[in-house]
Scaffold this motif. Structure first.
Motif, PDB file in Angstrom:
ATOM      1  N   GLU A 164     -31.961  -1.989 -12.640  1.00 39.58           N
ATOM      2  CA  GLU A 164     -31.016  -0.887 -12.785  1.00 39.58           C
ATOM      3  C   GLU A 164     -30.169  -0.714 -11.529  1.00 39.58           C
ATOM      4  O   GLU A 164     -28.976  -0.387 -11.612  1.00 39.58           O
ATOM      5  CB  GLU A 164     -31.781   0.393 -13.130  1.00 39.58           C
ATOM      6  CG  GLU A 164     -32.389   0.327 -14.539  1.00 39.58           C
ATOM      7  CD  GLU A 164     -33.313   1.485 -14.856  1.00 39.58           C
ATOM      8  OE1 GLU A 164     -33.706   2.208 -13.900  1.00 39.58           O
ATOM      9  OE2 GLU A 164     -33.651   1.654 -16.031  1.00 39.58           O
ATOM     10  N   LEU A 165     -30.765  -0.950 -10.355  1.00 35.55           N
ATOM     11  CA  LEU A 165     -30.015  -0.855  -9.113  1.00 35.55           C
ATOM     12  C   LEU A 165     -28.916  -1.914  -9.058  1.00 35.55           C
ATOM     13  O   LEU A 165     -27.821  -1.661  -8.547  1.00 35.55           O
ATOM     14  CB  LEU A 165     -30.962  -1.020  -7.924  1.00 35.55           C
ATOM     15  CG  LEU A 165     -30.333  -0.943  -6.528  1.00 35.55           C
ATOM     16  CD1 LEU A 165     -29.745   0.447  -6.284  1.00 35.55           C
ATOM     17  CD2 LEU A 165     -31.384  -1.274  -5.458  1.00 35.55           C
ATOM     18  N   GLN A 167     -27.023  -2.883 -11.254  1.00 34.13           N
ATOM     19  CA  GLN A 167     -25.839  -2.541 -12.039  1.00 34.13           C
ATOM     20  C   GLN A 167     -24.715  -1.979 -11.166  1.00 34.13           C
ATOM     21  O   GLN A 167     -23.549  -1.982 -11.558  1.00 34.13           O
ATOM     22  CB  GLN A 167     -26.202  -1.520 -13.133  1.00 34.13           C
ATOM     23  CG  GLN A 167     -27.366  -1.939 -14.028  1.00 34.13           C
ATOM     24  CD  GLN A 167     -27.224  -3.340 -14.552  1.00 34.13           C
ATOM     25  OE1 GLN A 167     -26.256  -3.669 -15.227  1.00 34.13           O
ATOM     26  NE2 GLN A 167     -28.181  -4.192 -14.247  1.00 34.13           N
ATOM     27  N   THR A 168     -25.067  -1.501  -9.984  1.00 36.32           N
ATOM     28  CA  THR A 168     -24.048  -0.918  -9.098  1.00 36.32           C
ATOM     29  C   THR A 168     -23.532  -1.908  -8.064  1.00 36.32           C
ATOM     30  O   THR A 168     -22.593  -1.609  -7.339  1.00 36.32           O
ATOM     31  CB  THR A 168     -24.627   0.314  -8.367  1.00 36.32           C
ATOM     32  OG1 THR A 168     -25.733  -0.104  -7.542  1.00 36.32           O
ATOM     33  CG2 THR A 168     -25.126   1.349  -9.361  1.00 36.32           C
ATOM     34  N   ALA A 169     -24.151  -3.094  -7.982  1.00 37.44           N
ATOM     35  CA  ALA A 169     -23.732  -4.072  -6.971  1.00 37.44           C
ATOM     36  C   ALA A 169     -22.366  -4.647  -7.330  1.00 37.44           C
ATOM     37  O   ALA A 169     -22.083  -4.945  -8.489  1.00 37.44           O
ATOM     38  CB  ALA A 169     -24.759  -5.187  -6.867  1.00 37.44           C
ATOM     39  N   ALA A 170     -21.514  -4.837  -6.317  1.00 37.33           N
ATOM     40  CA  ALA A 170     -20.182  -5.373  -6.554  1.00 37.33           C
ATOM     41  C   ALA A 170     -20.038  -6.812  -6.076  1.00 37.33           C
ATOM     42  O   ALA A 170     -19.169  -7.536  -6.564  1.00 37.33           O
ATOM     43  CB  ALA A 170     -19.139  -4.504  -5.854  1.00 37.33           C
ATOM     44  N   THR A 179     -19.810  -9.736  -8.457  1.00 37.81           N
ATOM     45  CA  THR A 179     -20.835  -9.857  -9.481  1.00 37.81           C
ATOM     46  C   THR A 179     -20.185  -9.896 -10.861  1.00 37.81           C
ATOM     47  O   THR A 179     -19.017  -9.537 -11.022  1.00 37.81           O
ATOM     48  CB  THR A 179     -21.812  -8.675  -9.433  1.00 37.81           C
ATOM     49  OG1 THR A 179     -21.081  -7.457  -9.719  1.00 37.81           O
ATOM     50  CG2 THR A 179     -22.486  -8.562  -8.078  1.00 37.81           C
ATOM     51  N   ARG A 181     -20.614  -8.047 -13.497  1.00 42.79           N
ATOM     52  CA  ARG A 181     -20.186  -6.739 -13.979  1.00 42.79           C
ATOM     53  C   ARG A 181     -18.935  -6.256 -13.244  1.00 42.79           C
ATOM     54  O   ARG A 181     -17.989  -5.747 -13.855  1.00 42.79           O
ATOM     55  CB  ARG A 181     -21.323  -5.719 -13.809  1.00 42.79           C
ATOM     56  CG  ARG A 181     -21.055  -4.352 -14.416  1.00 42.79           C
ATOM     57  CD  ARG A 181     -22.276  -3.473 -14.256  1.00 42.79           C
ATOM     58  NE  ARG A 181     -23.363  -3.919 -15.083  1.00 42.79           N
ATOM     59  CZ  ARG A 181     -23.607  -3.473 -16.312  1.00 42.79           C
ATOM     60  NH1 ARG A 181     -22.818  -2.563 -16.844  1.00 42.79           N
ATOM     61  NH2 ARG A 181     -24.622  -3.916 -17.008  1.00 42.79           N
ATOM     62  N   ALA A 182     -18.906  -6.426 -11.912  1.00 48.75           N
ATOM     63  CA  ALA A 182     -17.746  -5.989 -11.128  1.00 48.75           C
ATOM     64  C   ALA A 182     -16.513  -6.825 -11.465  1.00 48.75           C
ATOM     65  O   ALA A 182     -15.396  -6.297 -11.548  1.00 48.75           O
ATOM     66  CB  ALA A 182     -18.062  -6.094  -9.642  1.00 48.75           C
ATOM     67  N   ARG A 185     -15.093  -5.632 -14.759  1.00 49.94           N
ATOM     68  CA  ARG A 185     -14.488  -4.302 -14.622  1.00 49.94           C
ATOM     69  C   ARG A 185     -13.101  -4.411 -13.984  1.00 49.94           C
ATOM     70  O   ARG A 185     -12.119  -3.819 -14.468  1.00 49.94           O
ATOM     71  CB  ARG A 185     -15.404  -3.413 -13.781  1.00 49.94           C
ATOM     72  CG  ARG A 185     -14.900  -1.982 -13.613  1.00 49.94           C
ATOM     73  CD  ARG A 185     -15.916  -1.120 -12.906  1.00 49.94           C
ATOM     74  NE  ARG A 185     -16.229  -1.609 -11.574  1.00 49.94           N
ATOM     75  CZ  ARG A 185     -17.422  -2.081 -11.207  1.00 49.94           C
ATOM     76  NH1 ARG A 185     -18.417  -2.136 -12.077  1.00 49.94           N
ATOM     77  NH2 ARG A 185     -17.636  -2.489  -9.965  1.00 49.94           N
TER      78      ARG A 185
END
Length: 414
Positions: A164-165, A167-170, A179, A181-182, A185
């Motif tokens: 879960e942590l 998910q915020t990594a860029a 990453t 996800r980043a 986005r």
């Protein structure tokens, strides 16, 4: 929660929700992470076992997010001990697999892997969805008390917290690329701007050729050096306005603003040549590697990052299929009906062929009105035409393979 007594409809719905939770975490085929590596080493040390494992399980396979003590990085779900943990959503301890009727004839027990002891606990999200397992495994029979099981469950909680942590990594810690996800986005923001101002935009996907062979032959440290060198080479030859991200273990993606399909292919070709000419040096000696590239561009159907990535992936898989170390645009596939708009999904599917006498479990990773992206444990033996069934959607259609590699298929619906 036991699955015993549940109806087929309830089980299908539970699996649909479980896969949706896994898809939301965006973990499958993600890069290695030292935090998870530390957890599996801790499992080995605390319990004095040969193997520590943190895994996630999709529709057809168990993929090892971190593993110490085994050489492979995934197994078919049907062949996994952990599928019982997933089905029952409860811990499972096997003190001696040769005395358990479920496993005494299992290849991992009878073969060279020589598994005897297994302890596994479900990896659960805060909403209660079991997305994988955390395991302690040994090659000799042993006991495992309540205290031991409690420690393993705490380690599973630490692994879930780490997921879960993340998910915020860029930024990817190894390559300094964005990453996954980043990257997606920021790509969506660039695409929205390009559409609003009627500007060109292109997407390029690259995958290091024979990367598993590098890891198996020279070790993961050599593989890490290869990835860092490839990423540095790409960044050095891209504009500051271009996005560069790491999608998976050895797969990267680029978004090129103000760039059409033809110029994107020129950029890909320049990167391909630079990587092929790059010597990677270290304690392992000197290595030369290559990469395969696929490109796509904004179009009537390609108006979001998932579609552009699906199209670029299809082209990249064809580049690998036709010899590797080359670049290909999705428009060159002559397969526009199968590479239209896509949405990212994670659905359980079945490939049906041989007059419905043969079936292979698969995971549908992207889906559109005219095609899909599919992953399998091994694509060998899958014919160029087959039937795809997605039970959760009551969906079945015939497909033609557009491109493939060992584990990925891009298909057009007929």
């Amino acid at each position: 929660m036991k699955t015993f007594g549940k109806s087929s409809t309830e089980l299908v719905q539970r699996e649909r929700e479980r896969l949706a939770a896994l898809e939301n975490l965006d973990l499958l085929d993600s890069p290695r992470d030292e935090g998870f590596d530390r957890i599996v080493r801790l499992i080995q040390t605390v319990f004095t076992v040969d193997i520590g494992l943190v895994s996630v399980i999709d529709a057809h396979r168990q993929w090892y997010k971190a593993c110490s003590g085994l050489s492979n990085d995934e197994v078919p779900r049907a062949d996994s001990f952990c599928r019982y943990v997933l089905d029952d959503e409860q811990p499972m301890v096997i003190q001696d697999a040769t005395k358990d009727p479920r496993f005494l004839a299992h290849p991992a027990v009878t073969g060279d892997t020589h598994i005897r002891f297994y302890a596994g606990v479900p990896l659960k999200t805060k909403a209660g969805h079991s997305i994988g397992t955390v395991c302690a495994i040994d090659r000799t029979p042993r006991s495992f008390g309540r205290k031991d099981l409690g420690i393993l469950q705490e380690l599973a909680g630490a692994a879930m917290d780490r997921m879960e942590l993340m998910q915020t990594a860029a930024t990817d810690s190894l390559t300094d690329a964005l990453t996954r996800r980043a990257f997606k986005r920021e790509a969506e923001q660039l695409i929205a701007s390009a559409l609003r101002h009627k500007q060109d935009l292109a997407c390029v996907v690259l995958d290091v050729d024979h990367f598993k062979r590098v890891n198996d032959t020279y070790g993961h440290a050599a593989g890490d050096e290869v990835l860092k060198a490839v990423a540095a080479t790409c960044r050095a030859n891209l504009r500051t306005s271009d996005l560069f991200g790491r999608l998976g273990g050895e797969e990267f993606a680029i978004v090129l603003s103000h760039t059409g399909a033809e110029d994107a292919l020129k950029t890909a070709e320049k990167l391909r040549a630079e990587i092929a000419a790059l010597p990677v040096t270290g304690d392992f000696g000197t290595l030369n590697v290559t990469a395969s590239f696929g490109g796509s561009a904004l179009s009537i159907v390609g108006r979001d990052i998932e579609t552009l990535l699906a199209q670029a992936d299809a082209a990249m898989y064809r580049a690998k299929e036709t010899g590797r170390n080359r670049c290909m645009s999705w428009t060159a596939l002559n397969a526009a009906p199968g590479t239209g708009a896509r949405r990212r999904v994670l659905k359980a599917g079945v490939i049906i062929f041989n007059d419905r006498r043969s079936t292979i479990d698969c995971t549908v990773k992207s889906l559109g009105v005219d095609g899909a992206g599919i992953t399998v444990s091994n694509s060998a033996g899958i014919p160029p035409d087959f039937t795809l069934s997605i039970k959760a959607d009551a969906f079945e259609t015939t497909c033609a393979v557009l491109s493939r590699d060992r584990q990925n298929l891009e298909v057009a619906f007929r």
